[in-house]
Design a protein around this motif. Structure first.
Motif, mmCIF file in Angstrom:
data_model
loop_
_atom_site.group_PDB
_atom_site.id
_atom_site.type_symbol
_atom_site.label_atom_id
_atom_site.label_comp_id
_atom_site.label_asym_id
_atom_site.label_seq_id
_atom_site.Cartn_x
_atom_site.Cartn_y
_atom_site.Cartn_z
ATOM 1 N N ALA A 41 33.068 34.971 -9.984
ATOM 2 C CA ALA A 41 33.624 33.822 -8.893
ATOM 3 C C ALA A 41 32.743 32.848 -8.412
ATOM 4 C CB ALA A 41 34.831 34.464 -8.027
ATOM 5 N N VAL A 42 31.740 33.392 -7.982
ATOM 6 C CA VAL A 42 30.863 32.535 -7.307
ATOM 7 C C VAL A 42 30.089 31.879 -8.288
ATOM 8 C CG1 VAL A 42 28.689 32.521 -5.583
ATOM 9 C CG2 VAL A 42 30.501 33.987 -5.036
ATOM 10 N N LEU A 43 29.341 32.227 -9.226
ATOM 11 C CA LEU A 43 28.768 31.539 -10.284
ATOM 12 C C LEU A 43 29.566 30.663 -10.786
ATOM 13 C CD1 LEU A 43 26.442 34.203 -11.843
ATOM 14 C CD2 LEU A 43 25.982 32.631 -9.916
ATOM 15 N N VAL A 44 30.795 30.826 -11.075
ATOM 16 C CA VAL A 44 31.800 29.886 -11.828
ATOM 17 C C VAL A 44 32.110 28.721 -10.983
ATOM 18 C CG1 VAL A 44 34.200 29.369 -12.534
ATOM 19 C CG2 VAL A 44 32.665 31.324 -13.648
ATOM 20 N N ALA A 45 32.299 29.070 -9.697
ATOM 21 C CA ALA A 45 32.486 28.109 -8.667
ATOM 22 C C ALA A 45 31.089 27.196 -8.355
ATOM 23 C CB ALA A 45 32.670 28.553 -7.323
ATOM 24 N N LEU A 46 29.936 27.736 -8.588
ATOM 25 C CA LEU A 46 28.807 26.941 -8.427
ATOM 26 C C LEU A 46 28.744 26.201 -9.780
ATOM 27 C CD1 LEU A 46 26.088 26.864 -6.637
ATOM 28 C CD2 LEU A 46 24.952 28.431 -8.289
ATOM 29 N N ASN A 47 29.018 26.576 -10.957
ATOM 30 C CA ASN A 47 28.789 25.522 -12.198
ATOM 31 C C ASN A 47 30.146 24.436 -11.841
ATOM 32 O OD1 ASN A 47 26.927 26.985 -13.698
ATOM 33 N ND2 ASN A 47 28.451 27.950 -14.836
ATOM 34 N N SER A 48 31.158 24.641 -11.344
ATOM 35 C CA SER A 48 32.136 23.499 -11.093
ATOM 36 C C SER A 48 31.543 22.710 -10.405
ATOM 37 C CB SER A 48 33.188 24.178 -10.462
ATOM 38 O OG SER A 48 33.927 25.160 -11.432
ATOM 39 N N ILE A 49 30.849 22.902 -9.243
ATOM 40 C CA ILE A 49 30.392 22.015 -8.368
ATOM 41 C C ILE A 49 29.103 21.073 -9.215
ATOM 42 C CG2 ILE A 49 28.838 21.620 -6.333
ATOM 43 C CD1 ILE A 49 30.311 24.222 -5.125
#
Length: 370
Positions: free
Chosen positions: A156-164
């Motif tokens: 969840a954190v890495l996907v959110a980071l990718n989104s940003i």
């Protein structure tokens, strides 16, 4: 194990026994995925005008049927995330730094090199592959990670980071890899125009909506009924919908592009080869890196799958919006999931096999010390 199984982590010693208890949906997942791909391809070819009808049902440039499928697919997995544990993920600097380097430096550079190596004489397909390499995964990787027993909170954190990073860096990287770097190397350059607004909408729909729904569901469910009810009764009930959403998404995706894929088999084969190399190198290299820097299995798997996956929805949207629906660039985007889906499913099984080897060696080591 698969997303329809219990959300709690099972002891390694019981893993083999659990396989026999898996539902038919879980046990034959590769069969269902291949069948869904075939059904989509046949549907796109058998029903005249179906791909046009489906592609016209859009919201902000996103195919509505695909968006619905992804939302249904991602919500159960994100509802399982323990949001109170996210601080332990963000504090893992090895994981965070490795993910950023793999996704935003290694991945695009590798796809650029493979595109020019395998497709030097096909500029449209080459450009399409480079766009695929720039679109880092924010959606379907959630389910691959869950199937491989990766760390849900880390995913969840890495996907959110990718989104940003996707919103911030996609334009600059597209300019660099399609215009600046080829010019430095004496190669042909390409011009890429895209809508930053569409990228933001893509991120909000495919990640923001299910993430918010999953967070609110857990918070409300635990507050009103307790964690035991939420973990052991509610989550097992909604778990199967993730795979239903995955299969539906695959059918619609391939129905949209069925005629394009089946009418150009030689071109599809040319595009598929560098993609196969890309997924194998990114996953294998990322997994080796995770183990090399001392990450546990679950975070190593998460690092590998988030690095190997790509946001094919965004890549296809950018290619079609820039070069047209019948362009070679769009075909490269379409071939992406055709190769990615079965390859990453296979890598799920490779990952689980490696997990069993790690558990076995750990048990042997403990036995020797005992």
């Amino acid at each position: 194990m698969p997303v329809t199984s219990s959300p709690t982590t099972q002891a390694p010693a019981s893993e083999a026994g659990l396989v026999g208890k898996l539902s038919t949906l879980d046990r034959f997942l590769p069969v269902w995925i291949i069948a869904a791909m075939a059904a989509g391809l046949l549907l796109g070819r058998a029903v005249p005008g179906m791909d046009d009808a489906l592609s016209k049902v859009e919201v902000g440039g996103i195919s509505l049927p695909i968006a619905l499928g992804l939302l249904v697919m991602m919500y159960p997995v994100l509802a399982k995330v323990r949001y109170d544990r996210l601080a332990t993920v963000t504090g893992d600097r090895r994981l965070m730094a490795s993910s950023i380097v793999l996704n935003w430096i290694i991945g695009p550079a590798l796809m650029f090199a493979l595109a020019w190596t395998f497709l030097p004489d096909l500029p449209e397909y080459r450009t399409g592959l480079i766009i695929v390499g720039l679109a880092r995964c924010i959606a379907m990787v959630i389910i691959w990670n869950d199937l491989a027993c990766g760390d849900r909170e880390a995913a969840a954190v890495l996907v959110a980071l990718n989104s940003i990073f996707q919103v911030i860096a996609f334009g600059g990287l597209g300019w660099f890899y399609l215009q600046i770097l080829p010019g430095w190397l004496g190669l042909a350059t390409d011009d890429l125009h895209f809508s930053t607004g569409k990228i933001i909408i893509n991120v909000l729909v495919f990640l923001g909506v299910p993430l918010l729904a999953g967070y609110l569901t857990r918070r409300y469910g635990e507050k009103t009924r307790g964690r035991d009810w939420y973990e052991n009764r509610f989550l097992p009930r909604i778990g199967p919908t993730a795979l239903y959403g995955l299969l539906f998404t695959i059918v619609i995706l391939f129905a949209l592009q069925g005629e394009t894929i089946t009418s150009q088999p030689a071109d599809v084969a040319r595009i598929a080869l560098p993609l196969l190399v890309y997924f194998a190198v990114m996953w294998g290299g990322s997994y080796a890196l995770g183990r090399g820097i001392g990450l546990p299995y679950d975070r190593t798997a998460t690092l590998a799958f988030t690095a190997a996956g790509n946001n094919f929805e965004l890549a296809i949207a950018v290619a079609i919006g820039t070069f047209g629906v019948t362009s070679g660039q769009a075909l490269s985007g379409v071939v992406g999931p055709l190769i990615e889906v079965p390859v990453l499913v296979a890598l799920v099984y490779v990952s689980l096999w490696l997990r069993r080897r790690i558990d076995s060696r750990s048990a042997e080591s403990q036995g020797a010390r005992g």
